[in-house]
Write a protein that holds these residues in place. Structure first.
Motif, PDB file in Angstrom:
ATOM      1  N   ARG A  64       0.741  -1.071  -0.113  1.00 17.43           N
ATOM      2  CA  ARG A  64      -0.115  -0.011   0.170  1.00 17.43           C
ATOM      3  C   ARG A  64       0.876   1.354   0.130  1.00 17.43           C
ATOM      4  NH1 ARG A  64      -1.314   3.870   3.640  1.00 17.43           N
ATOM      5  NH2 ARG A  64      -3.547   4.738   3.506  1.00 17.43           N
ATOM      6  N   GLN A  65       0.467   2.244  -0.783  1.00 20.00           N
ATOM      7  CA  GLN A  65       1.198   3.439  -0.927  1.00 20.00           C
ATOM      8  C   GLN A  65       0.543   4.325   0.176  1.00 20.00           C
ATOM      9  OE1 GLN A  65       3.536   4.402  -3.340  1.00 20.00           O
ATOM     10  NE2 GLN A  65       3.798   2.319  -3.582  1.00 20.00           N
ATOM     11  N   ALA A  66       1.576   4.963   0.752  1.00 16.56           N
ATOM     12  CA  ALA A  66       1.236   6.185   1.813  1.00 16.56           C
ATOM     13  C   ALA A  66       0.987   7.422   1.200  1.00 16.56           C
ATOM     14  CB  ALA A  66       2.594   6.589   2.693  1.00 16.56           C
ATOM     15  N   VAL A  67      -0.155   8.197   1.848  1.00 16.09           N
ATOM     16  CA  VAL A  67      -0.532   9.280   1.173  1.00 16.09           C
ATOM     17  C   VAL A  67      -0.246  10.539   2.155  1.00 16.09           C
ATOM     18  CG1 VAL A  67      -2.793  10.767   0.342  1.00 16.09           C
ATOM     19  CG2 VAL A  67      -2.405   8.176  -0.358  1.00 16.09           C
ATOM     20  N   GLU A  68       0.306  11.787   1.531  1.00 16.20           N
ATOM     21  CA  GLU A  68       0.326  12.904   2.094  1.00 16.20           C
ATOM     22  C   GLU A  68      -0.519  13.948   1.539  1.00 16.20           C
ATOM     23  OE1 GLU A  68       4.293  14.030   1.822  1.00 16.20           O
ATOM     24  OE2 GLU A  68       5.221  12.655   3.608  1.00 16.20           O
ATOM     25  N   PHE A  69      -1.101  14.708   2.403  1.00 15.45           N
ATOM     26  CA  PHE A  69      -1.720  15.954   1.767  1.00 15.45           C
ATOM     27  C   PHE A  69      -0.642  17.093   2.189  1.00 15.45           C
ATOM     28  CE2 PHE A  69      -6.560  14.595   2.560  1.00 15.45           C
ATOM     29  CZ  PHE A  69      -6.047  13.543   1.199  1.00 15.45           C
TER      30      PHE A  69
END
Length: 824
Positions: free
Chosen positions: A530-535
């Motif tokens: 799973r890819q990590a997501v940053e806002f």
């Protein structure tokens, strides 16, 4: 109008169809053949028959009919797509292989991704006798070990058709096998309808497959039997003497009509009512038909449908073209249709068997799909080989005439309606009453960008899917891009290899895909993790808020979030706030965009505030409330605005390579491009929520481009002894060897055995990597259990049957075995 208030609760919809019939590899080709009045019988030469193994003396027999209804490529199958190893694919009943592929096609035709569909999807299906197994696997079964016999049973028996489809496609509704001989597929439709009406599922697959093995052979005509003397089916004709057996598969996807209309489904036909019964003992013999039984099932179906006989203007008959069957069938139809009084000769009668032959268990499905297509297109197609009526048929007592030409289906005071019959040997009768689909509300296409996504299991399949879509969208009167984009996102499974682009209309998509513009057509293979997501919140608006303002006006979901954010702090004029392009405007836009992303199912692993972006970041992380993100004088934690330490985001950056959602450029094309990049990177986007609030219409698009390979056992392979005496095999090779050499022997043995089972193609011609998880390579537990049993015999040592479950790599398996047997 409110669809659920005006639509009868008992009405059901056919929203997806898939078929492979003689001369037709899909529904489109089948319809073309029907319109052209094409008969798909193949007549073999003597040389072809002898080469196929037919005895030369039999070929020369004048009674031998050198004809067949052929379904090409029945030995081909995309086993990799369904994670089926080679050795299992070879023994798997070809009927079940074709049904599995067609089930996926049917769901894609309906525009539904089974992995993402929240409701229960049922399967009601049947297949014919597994003549492939009898032909090629019978001797293998007799000489097999108990484990291999179990595997052969799972791969060959009818009992495992529906549950295999549910397992491979992730369907959670009822999985029921149906077997009533020639009426199997319509009985499956009846049971699926009952399941939908009772609430057991909210979508259902119904259908059947029949494959005759071998196909390249004729048959010896015998008077009184069902097979015709010339390879032609002449239903209802004076020359009718039988039919010809064929192979095929057909499936429909069913939903409640009210649900189908509210979900924007493409409806092919409406099912008004169904019925089944059995003749019982009141007939000449077990295989004989019955006027009373057939008439009763037709009457029952019409009464369930609430459709009077005079509102039905076509009947797709069972129509085998036999001397006994045709007169009985028309007598039963006359009895059912004239029960309230005489009718004018206004009802057409036809039989698809004159086109494709008798498809055994799939026969009723061929008739159902044919009739649904006629209702959908408002056109009647011809029943073939009819010159003059069978004198034993009483056409004067009823409303029927054989439909011999292609013509527009006349409209009447009620919607166009039809009946479809299917009668099985043994007496189980089925009848379905169909109605033309309700008209689709025209949609004015909006000139706005759309995100188009495609995926496939391999790069080659992705390229084929791309070409197929480009070709389809080049049509002059194609569907609006909004419908295309929604169907692809909502109605297709998401595979490893992915492609995305943002476009403004269907022609733009077609040309861009055809030209392969790298700047716009993005392709990627997401990693398995799973890819990590940053806002990322920057506190800045590009172009003084012009893009943000455009998005506010173009995307209602974003506009509602902005309005909600502002109203909580007493602001009313969103346009004025955004146009100010100051830190508060940036905070509103970034906060609302983040909320929009989260509404689409994209939850951030980190929220990063850069410089003035601390306002939105801090609010998103719960450091302070929205009323304080919107106060220009607010200073977070006593630190002046702009201070590099005033980032109220809370999370450290994750030790991964994150996918960043840059919230600075909120224009619609940039936003859609960002969604596409997220999806390409493997981030799960909830497409149902992405399209929530927008009118979605599912449309017919090209389905998955299977990459089929040949899986066929031409001759029974030699079977070695399964219980060699202890002390033979590998055990003998161990004498005088070191522990390391013993481990190497076992490793090599397993690599060869597993490699043969999985197939050289799947491994690129190499042996399996001993460090790789075998279940990731499509190995399945029974295959590994069989190999474990063979290794036990080779070593003269009882290896635990769960060894590969506990140690799923060859290296770990061998290391554990070394500990058990005393070598490391």
């Amino acid at each position: 109008m409110e669809a659920k208030e005006e639509i009868p609760e008992s009405d059901l919809a056919i929203v997806g169809m898939a078929c492979r019939f003689p001369g037709a590899d899909g529904v489109g080709q089948f319809w073309q053949n029907l319109c052209e009045g094409r008969e798909t019988t193949t007549f073999f030469t003597d040389e072809e028959l002898i080469a196929a193994g037919v005895d030369a003396e039999l070929v020369r027999d004048p009674r031998y009919v050198k004809a067949g209804q052929i379904l090409p490529d029945t030995e081909m199958f995309d086993a990799d797509l369904f994670r089926i190893p080679r050795d299992e694919a070879e023994i798997l009943d070809p009927q079940q292989r074709l049904f599995l592929e067609s089930a996926l096609v049917a769901l894609e035709d309906a525009g539904y991704d089974p992995d993402a569909h929240a409701g229960a999807i049922g399967v009601y299906a049947g297949v014919g006798m597994n003549t492939y197994g009898w032909q090629f696997l019978a001797e293998r079964y007799q000489r097999a070990s108990s484990v291999e016999r179990y595997r052969l049973m799972l791969a060959s028996d009818k009992d495992f058709l529906s549950t295999r489809v549910s397992y491979k496609l992730g369907l959670r509704g009822p999985s029921v096998n149906v077997n009533t001989a020639c009426s199997t597929s319509l009985v499956a439709v009846h049971l699926a309808c009952l399941s939908l009406l009772s609430g057991e599922c909210d979508m259902a697959l119904a259908g059947s497959a029949h494959i005759k093995v071998p196909q390249t052979e004729g048959y010896l005509h015998q008077a009184g039997m069902i097979f015709s003397p010339d390879g032609k089916c002449r239903a209802f004709d004076a020359k009718a003497q039988g039919t010809i057996l064929g192979s095929g598969v057909g499936i429909v996807v069913l939903k409640r009509l009210a649900d189908a209309m509210s979900h924007g489904d493409l409806i092919h036909a409406v099912i008004k009512g169904t019925a089944i019964n059995n003749d019982g003992a009141l007939k000449a013999g077990y295989t004989a038909p019955s006027v009373e039984g057939q008439a009763a099932v037709i009457i029952d179906a019409q009464e369930v449908a609430g459709c009077a006989p005079d509102t039905i203007s076509y009947v797709e008959a069972h129509g085998t073209g036999t001397a006994l069957g045709d007169p009985i069938e028309v007598a039963a139809l006359n009895q059912a249709f004239t029960r309230f009084g005489p009718l004018a000769r206004s009802c057409g009668l036809g039989s698809v068997k004159t086109n494709v032959g008798h498809l055994d268990t799939a026969a009723g499905m061929a008739g159902l799909i044919k009739t649904s297509l006629m209702l959908q297109h408002g056109r009647l197609v011809p029943s073939l080989n009819f010159e003059s009526p069978n004198p034993e048929i009483d056409f004067t007592s009823g409303p029927f005439h054989v439909q011999t030409d292609s013509a527009d289906w006349p409209a009447g005071e009620t919607p166009r309606r039809a009946g479809v019959s299917s009668f099985g040997i043994g007496g189980t009768n089925a009848h379905v009453v169909l109605e033309e689909p309700p008209p689709r509300t025209p949609v004015v296409a909006q000139a706005r960008p759309e995100l188009v996504v495609l995926s496939a299991e391999t790069p080659a399949a992705l390229d084929r899917a791309t070409r197929n879509l480009a070709r389809h969208l080049r049509q002059e009167s194609g569907p609006p891009l909004s419908d295309v984009a929604a169907t692809l996102a909502l109605g297709r499974r998401q595979y490893r290899h992915r492609r995305a682009l943002v476009a403004v209309d269907a022609h733009d998509v077609a040309m861009t895909l055809a030209l392969g513009e790298r700047e716009r057509v993005l392709t990627a293979e997401p990693g398995r993790t799973r890819q990590a997501v940053e806002f990322v919140c920057t506190g800045e608006l590009s172009d003084r808020g012009t893009h943000a303002l455009a998005l506010y006006q173009e995307l209602p979901a974003f506009g509602e979030l902005v309005d909600g954010c502002l109203s909580s702090a007493g602001h009313a004029d969103a346009v004025a706030v955004i146009s100010g392009a100051d830190a508060v405007a940036a905070a509103v836009v970034e906060y609302s965009l983040a909320q929009l992303w989260m509404s689409w199912g994209v939850e951030p692993d980190a929220v990063i505030g850069i410089d003035a972006g601390w306002r939105a970041a801090g609010c998103l992380n719960g450091a302070f409330g929205v009323d304080a993100m919107l106060d220009p004088t607010f200073v977070a934690r006593g630190v002046e605005n702009g201070d590099a330490d005033a980032r109220a985001s809370g999370p450290l950056r994750l030790p991964l390579h994150p996918v960043a959602a840059d919230l600075r450029e909120p224009g619609l094309p940039a936003l859609l491009s960002s969604v596409g990049r997220m999806w390409l990177a493997g981030v799960a986007v909830d497409w149902e929520r992405f399209y929530a609030g927008r009118p979605v219409r599912r449309v017919a698009l090209p389905t998955y481009p299977f990459e089929r390979r040949r899986y066929w056992v031409d001759d029974a392979p030699p079977v070695t002894g399964v219980n060699p005496a202890a002390g033979s095999g590998l055990r003998e090779q161990f004498k005088g060897c070191s522990d390391a050499e013993k481990a190497a022997f076992v490793t090599r043995y397993l690599q060869v055995q597993i490699g043969e089972a999985l197939g050289a193609e799947e491994l690129g011609g190499a042996l399996p990597d001993p460090e790789r998880n075998l279940f990731d390579m499509n190995a399945e537990s029974l295959m590994l259990l069989e190999i474990t049993a063979k290794l036990s015999d080779e070593l003269g040592y009882d290896i635990p049957s769960s060894a590969f479950i506990d140690f799923p790599t060859i290296d770990s398996f061998v290391a554990n075995l070394g500990e058990l047997m005393g070598f490391q």
